[in-house]
Design a protein around this motif. Structure first.
Motif, PDB file in Angstrom:
ATOM      1  N   TYR A 188      14.229  17.256  -7.762  1.00  0.00           N
ATOM      2  CA  TYR A 188      14.460  17.355  -9.203  1.00  0.00           C
ATOM      3  C   TYR A 188      15.694  18.154  -9.602  1.00  0.00           C
ATOM      4  CZ  TYR A 188      13.449  17.627 -14.156  1.00  0.00           C
ATOM      5  OH  TYR A 188      13.540  17.536 -15.519  1.00  0.00           O
ATOM      6  N   TYR A 189      15.804  19.369  -9.131  1.00  0.00           N
ATOM      7  CA  TYR A 189      16.992  20.160  -9.469  1.00  0.00           C
ATOM      8  C   TYR A 189      18.071  19.901  -8.408  1.00  0.00           C
ATOM      9  CZ  TYR A 189      14.039  22.644 -12.840  1.00  0.00           C
ATOM     10  OH  TYR A 189      13.208  22.954 -13.880  1.00  0.00           O
ATOM     11  N   LYS A 232      13.358   7.626  -4.066  1.00  0.00           N
ATOM     12  CA  LYS A 232      13.633   6.639  -3.001  1.00  0.00           C
ATOM     13  C   LYS A 232      15.116   6.334  -2.929  1.00  0.00           C
ATOM     14  CE  LYS A 232      10.861   3.123  -3.904  1.00  0.00           C
ATOM     15  NZ  LYS A 232      10.275   1.810  -3.587  1.00  0.00           N
ATOM     16  N   GLU A 233      15.732   6.148  -4.092  1.00  0.00           N
ATOM     17  CA  GLU A 233      17.159   5.801  -4.107  1.00  0.00           C
ATOM     18  C   GLU A 233      18.017   6.939  -3.547  1.00  0.00           C
ATOM     19  OE1 GLU A 233      17.019   2.502  -7.723  1.00  0.00           O
ATOM     20  OE2 GLU A 233      17.884   4.476  -8.123  1.00  0.00           O
ATOM     21  N   GLN A 235       5.160  13.443  -1.098  1.00  0.00           N
ATOM     22  CA  GLN A 235       5.274  14.381  -2.216  1.00  0.00           C
ATOM     23  C   GLN A 235       3.927  15.009  -2.580  1.00  0.00           C
ATOM     24  OE1 GLN A 235       6.681  12.091  -5.575  1.00  0.00           O
ATOM     25  NE2 GLN A 235       4.840  10.864  -5.702  1.00  0.00           N
ATOM     26  N   PHE A 236       4.003  16.137  -3.259  1.00  0.00           N
ATOM     27  CA  PHE A 236       2.786  16.793  -3.735  1.00  0.00           C
ATOM     28  C   PHE A 236       3.135  17.675  -4.931  1.00  0.00           C
ATOM     29  CE2 PHE A 236       3.879  20.741  -1.419  1.00  0.00           C
ATOM     30  CZ  PHE A 236       4.726  20.239  -0.436  1.00  0.00           C
ATOM     31  N   ALA A 289       4.138   7.136  -1.741  1.00  0.00           N
ATOM     32  CA  ALA A 289       4.711   6.243  -2.761  1.00  0.00           C
ATOM     33  C   ALA A 289       5.551   7.089  -3.718  1.00  0.00           C
ATOM     34  CB  ALA A 289       3.600   5.507  -3.506  1.00  0.00           C
ATOM     35  N   LEU A 290       6.841   7.093  -3.498  1.00  0.00           N
ATOM     36  CA  LEU A 290       7.739   7.988  -4.221  1.00  0.00           C
ATOM     37  C   LEU A 290       8.299   7.327  -5.483  1.00  0.00           C
ATOM     38  CD1 LEU A 290       9.768   9.317  -1.154  1.00  0.00           C
ATOM     39  CD2 LEU A 290       7.780  10.393  -2.251  1.00  0.00           C
ATOM     40  N   PRO A 291       8.660   8.146  -6.465  1.00  0.00           N
ATOM     41  CA  PRO A 291       9.363   7.615  -7.636  1.00  0.00           C
ATOM     42  C   PRO A 291      10.650   6.900  -7.217  1.00  0.00           C
ATOM     43  CG  PRO A 291       8.693   9.881  -8.015  1.00  0.00           C
ATOM     44  CD  PRO A 291       8.415   9.591  -6.569  1.00  0.00           C
ATOM     45  N   THR A 292      11.032   5.925  -8.001  1.00  0.00           N
ATOM     46  CA  THR A 292      12.205   5.118  -7.661  1.00  0.00           C
ATOM     47  C   THR A 292      13.460   5.972  -7.489  1.00  0.00           C
ATOM     48  OG1 THR A 292      11.202   3.305  -8.858  1.00  0.00           O
ATOM     49  CG2 THR A 292      13.566   3.127  -8.422  1.00  0.00           C
ATOM     50  N   TYR A 293      13.669   6.934  -8.352  1.00  0.00           N
ATOM     51  CA  TYR A 293      14.911   7.727  -8.238  1.00  0.00           C
ATOM     52  C   TYR A 293      14.929   8.558  -6.961  1.00  0.00           C
ATOM     53  CZ  TYR A 293      13.199  12.462  -9.598  1.00  0.00           C
ATOM     54  OH  TYR A 293      12.587  13.691  -9.637  1.00  0.00           O
ATOM     55  N   LYS A 311      13.350   4.255 -13.410  1.00  0.00           N
ATOM     56  CA  LYS A 311      13.818   5.399 -12.621  1.00  0.00           C
ATOM     57  C   LYS A 311      12.649   6.113 -11.919  1.00  0.00           C
ATOM     58  CE  LYS A 311      16.897   9.303 -13.422  1.00  0.00           C
ATOM     59  NZ  LYS A 311      17.495  10.156 -14.460  1.00  0.00           N
ATOM     60  N   TYR A 312      11.475   6.045 -12.505  1.00  0.00           N
ATOM     61  CA  TYR A 312      10.308   6.704 -11.895  1.00  0.00           C
ATOM     62  C   TYR A 312       9.294   5.674 -11.401  1.00  0.00           C
ATOM     63  CZ  TYR A 312       6.763  10.324 -11.118  1.00  0.00           C
ATOM     64  OH  TYR A 312       5.844  11.173 -10.532  1.00  0.00           O
ATOM     65  N   HIS A 332       4.673  13.644 -11.895  1.00  0.00           N
ATOM     66  CA  HIS A 332       5.396  14.913 -11.830  1.00  0.00           C
ATOM     67  C   HIS A 332       6.233  15.089 -13.093  1.00  0.00           C
ATOM     68  CE1 HIS A 332       4.559  14.670  -7.443  1.00  0.00           C
ATOM     69  NE2 HIS A 332       4.578  15.974  -7.523  1.00  0.00           N
ATOM     70  N   SER A 359      10.302  23.107 -10.277  1.00  0.00           N
ATOM     71  CA  SER A 359       9.962  21.776 -10.824  1.00  0.00           C
ATOM     72  C   SER A 359       8.525  21.355 -10.515  1.00  0.00           C
ATOM     73  CB  SER A 359      10.918  20.664 -10.355  1.00  0.00           C
ATOM     74  OG  SER A 359      10.491  20.111  -9.116  1.00  0.00           O
ATOM     75  N   GLY A 360       7.876  21.970  -9.549  1.00  0.00           N
ATOM     76  CA  GLY A 360       6.509  21.584  -9.191  1.00  0.00           C
ATOM     77  C   GLY A 360       6.421  20.300  -8.390  1.00  0.00           C
ATOM     78  N   HIS A 361       7.564  19.692  -8.123  1.00  0.00           N
ATOM     79  CA  HIS A 361       7.611  18.418  -7.402  1.00  0.00           C
ATOM     80  C   HIS A 361       8.180  18.709  -6.024  1.00  0.00           C
ATOM     81  CE1 HIS A 361       8.876  13.868  -7.709  1.00  0.00           C
ATOM     82  NE2 HIS A 361       8.142  14.112  -6.666  1.00  0.00           N
ATOM     83  N   TRP A 362       7.311  18.791  -5.008  1.00  0.00           N
ATOM     84  CA  TRP A 362       7.777  19.223  -3.702  1.00  0.00           C
ATOM     85  C   TRP A 362       7.496  18.167  -2.634  1.00  0.00           C
ATOM     86  CZ3 TRP A 362      10.947  22.976  -4.648  1.00  0.00           C
ATOM     87  CH2 TRP A 362      11.611  23.576  -3.566  1.00  0.00           C
ATOM     88  N   LEU A 366       4.161   3.137  -6.325  1.00  0.00           N
ATOM     89  CA  LEU A 366       3.781   4.395  -6.961  1.00  0.00           C
ATOM     90  C   LEU A 366       2.601   4.185  -7.913  1.00  0.00           C
ATOM     91  CD1 LEU A 366       5.854   7.283  -8.081  1.00  0.00           C
ATOM     92  CD2 LEU A 366       4.669   6.109  -9.916  1.00  0.00           C
TER      93      LEU A 366
END
Lengths: 284, 284
Positions: free
Chosen positions: A194-195, A277-278, A220-221, A271-275, B259-260, B222, A228-231, B265
């Motif tokens: 995220y950051y 994965k990209e 992810q978890f 299963a990750l968010p598209t951004y 994007k997400y 997230h 960001s809480g997204h690790w 997912l």
């Protein structure tokens, strides 16, 4: 009554603050500054060089996800190497598997372990288990001369700045590959998408791992006290696919009660968010 | 150079702060206090009664997840009701589906919409779409006399304090049920499992929804700027199961770049941590 807050910069423009009851321990080891706090929301927590490492409220998320994901893919794991993880929470989860025979834990900073044994028994108490062998050494050096020795390596590291830096290099990942047995799995702390600073570290780690391991994925978890809480953790393996090769029934037969992990979430967390994965797919 | 920070209390013991460049708009509407800020990390963002609603950096997460999940389960949705969502981001995602014929949006506070149209075109610009009908009314009252009218209702609400309170009641959920067509789906902002106050709201919403709808599930995402970053939507439905009945191929044929959200997912986000499942399963 004093109003005392612990404040951490998640980026130069974002701060996260926790009201604390007391700042009860502070020391500077050979490697870093270690601070312990007591808070109402998160219980006891400690920081290294001013960054949140472990607290009593959400440590279960991180320790469930670093340990049970690989154990459900290969429930026959016997020998495990933990690099870092001085709080003991990762080793604690491993000791719950009676089938695991040996847990070598290599933590560069003995002071972290000793402080956690004193102040954070929730994570550190199982370091007394007879299968746990503690080495206070540099994990990078420790793994260099090991060949075909571990079924699983868990890299429970800090960020790639300071003592944790060497644990994000290509050479280290290659040494881990060589130290693993033929079906070996490496799980590593993989930062966050995220950051920007965290995302750069995430991309670098992944691009190195996928050059070395035939199978390299990221999962992810939700880790509320990390930026960001997204690790993420990385899952790199010589033979097992973390989704196709999950042994749900075998893992569930262990009968472990877990607060975050379950075998449905295991599949879901890859299963990750598209951004994300990209970012991971791009070669940089 | 002044050092200006926006600080939000996530609980009485936890604060989240954003460095801002300017606080450029503030008004008190009939319903709430509305503030707009400009920041380096999150771009433009606005708050209602001092709580972060929408920012340019992570709004895509929320708006992807509230809209595309139900559309992938029922790609034939024609008539949609959005309750709340004054920023316009939810309506924006809906307008991307050419197959959707009508989007009724009921926002209690016209001032939020007007301010977003002025200051946040990223989310508000598609409110000009000819299929969007804006009603500045109380969503609770609006839905009361509607029968068998909408294929999908999206409740894009604030927390259950202040103007959003009525959108978390059993009577409102029953009215939504009645307003939906026979295969109707309701998706609602469902709070978070992590901090106690949010978790109480989450449990209450779920226990009411599952009394009314034959299918009632919860999914996670997230959302870094909401408390804990671990946020939920509820998926309640008259006939479709959100996992078994996903139409991956049909949805992918829409050709929407997101994007997400993606259809892997989609399945993964319904796999909740064990402690969240246990909280939701308990009847309280």
């Amino acid at each position: 009554m004093i109003d005392l807050w612990y404040t951490e910069s998640h980026t130069e423009n974002v701060r996260f603050s926790i009201k604390i009851n007391k700042h009860f321990h502070s020391e500077t080891s050979e490697f870093q500054k270690i601070d312990f706090f007591e808070s109402t929301e998160f219980g006891t927590f400690f920081t290294l060089d001013g960054l949140m490492m472990v607290n009593e409220k959400d440590e279960f998320v991180y320790h469930d996800m670093i340990s049970h994901v690989p154990l459900a893919v290969n429930p026959s794991v016997k020998k495990v190497l933990v690099i870092g993880g001085g709080d003991g929470g990762t080793a604690r989860e491993l000791t719950r598997y009676e089938s695991i025979e040996r847990i070598d834990m290599v933590e560069i900073d003995e002071a972290v372990v000793r402080a956690c044994q004193k102040y954070l028994p929730l994570t550190a108490s199982k370091l007394e288990d007879s299968r746990v062998n503690l080495y206070f050494e540099d994990g990078v050096a420790f793994v260099k001369d090991k060949k075909d020795e571990y079924d699983l390596i868990l890299v429970d590291s800090t960020d790639p700045i300071g003592p944790g830096e060497g644990l994000f290099t290509r050479a280290f990942y290659q040494d881990c590959f060589d130290a693993l047995t033929k079906d070996g799995i490496l799980v590593n702390q993989h930062e966050s998408p995220y950051y920007q600073r965290d995302a750069i570290a995430m991309k670098k780690a992944h691009s190195k791992l996928k050059e070395i391991f035939p199978i390299s994925k990221v999962y992810q978890f939700h880790m509320p006290t990390y930026p960001s809480g997204h690790w993420l953790f990385g899952f790199a393996s010589k033979s097992f696919d973390p989704i196709k090769d999950i042994k749900k029934d075998e893992w569930n037969k262990f009968g472990l009660k877990t607060k975050y992990y379950n075998t449905d979430l295991h599949v879901g967390c890859f299963a990750l968010p598209t951004y994300v994965k990209e970012m991971l797919d791009k070669n940089e």
